[in-house]
Design an enzyme around this catalytic site. Structure first.
Site, PDB file in Angstrom:
ATOM      1  N   LYS A 120       0.832  -1.206   0.000  1.00  0.00           N
ATOM      2  CA  LYS A 120       0.000   0.000   0.000  1.00  0.00           C
ATOM      3  C   LYS A 120       0.869   1.260   0.000  1.00  0.00           C
ATOM      4  O   LYS A 120       0.638   2.189  -0.786  1.00  0.00           O
ATOM      5  CB  LYS A 120      -0.934   0.010   1.211  1.00  0.00           C
ATOM      6  CG  LYS A 120      -1.900   1.184   1.221  1.00  0.00           C
ATOM      7  CD  LYS A 120      -2.779   1.172   2.464  1.00  0.00           C
ATOM      8  CE  LYS A 120      -2.022   1.656   3.678  1.00  0.00           C
ATOM      9  NZ  LYS A 120      -2.881   1.834   4.857  1.00  0.00           N
ATOM     10  N   ASP A 138      -6.654   0.901   0.862  1.00  0.00           N
ATOM     11  CA  ASP A 138      -6.685   0.932   2.330  1.00  0.00           C
ATOM     12  C   ASP A 138      -8.085   0.529   2.780  1.00  0.00           C
ATOM     13  O   ASP A 138      -8.893   0.046   1.981  1.00  0.00           O
ATOM     14  CB  ASP A 138      -6.309   2.328   2.844  1.00  0.00           C
ATOM     15  CG  ASP A 138      -7.371   3.370   2.518  1.00  0.00           C
ATOM     16  OD1 ASP A 138      -8.274   3.089   1.698  1.00  0.00           O
ATOM     17  OD2 ASP A 138      -7.308   4.473   3.092  1.00  0.00           O
TER      18      ASP A 138
END
Length: 210
Positions: A120, A138
């Site tokens: 991420k 997320d």
């Protein structure tokens, strides 16, 4: 959800916010990398409060390395998991100097080799600092993608791969920012603000709240 509906979702998000960006404050790719590292399980507000004090003192790998782990902790102690993050930041600075001449690398593999940098974080840096069409998933993007029917998946990697497949190319660069902001402020976890949602008529969520 069909392709026409997905396209209309992004057209509406684009019309409402033509130039979206991260809410993390940064001026260089290195500052962004450090801010994203610090933001795991923390709010952007808390990270910005810390980096406003930190970056004027140390905003390069060498300067942070000189500050040291103990010195860094003073600036970030109000951020969650700050002790672990301080360790990762200092290790990352050391590796940036040793392997990359102090510059932030522009490939996923090199970024993910840095301490504390997962998929991420790498995606955020590649997209926001270097303009690559990556989509960092997320909790907000995972929720929006599943709830709306835009790109359902059982885990973040499934959702990421699905988004990369179904988001029209012209929207890929900004899709991450639109979706995270939508999840943060409108399509919230406990009580989505469906009455304020500009894509409500396109959303396939069956339990809308008005």
């Amino acid at each position: 959800m069909n392709a026409a509906k997905r396209r209309e979702i992004f057209l509406r998000l684009q019309a409402a916010n033509p130039h979206p960006t991260t809410e993390l404050e940064y001026r260089t790719p290195f500052e962004l990398l450090i801010a994203v590292l610090l933001s795991a399980q923390a709010t952007d507000v808390s990270v910005n409060a810390a980096t406003r004090q930190l970056f004027p003192i140390a905003n390069t790998p060498q300067a942070l390395l000189d500050l040291g782990e103990a010195g860094l902790r003073v600036y970030i102690q109000r951020i969650g998991l700050y002790q672990t993050k301080a360790k990762h930041v200092i290790q990352t600075c050391r590796l940036l100097l040793e392997r990359h001449g102090g510059e932030v690398p522009q490939t996923r593999e090199e970024l993910e080799a840095l301490p504390g940098v997962g998929r991420k974080t790498a995606n955020v840096v590649l997209n926001t600092a270097f303009g690559q069409p990556t989509i960092a998933v997320d909790t907000h993007i995972f929720r929006v993608s599943n709830r709306t029917g835009l790109a359902p998946g059982k885990n973040v990697l499934e959702v990421e791969n699905r988004l990369l497949k179904v988001v029209p190319d012209e929207f890929k660069h900004d899709a991450h920012h639109w979706l995270i902001l939508h999840g943060r402020y409108i399509c919230q976890a406990r009580k989505p603000k469906c009455g304020e949602c500009i894509i409500e008529s396109l959303c396939e969520y069956k339990e809308k709240v008005f």
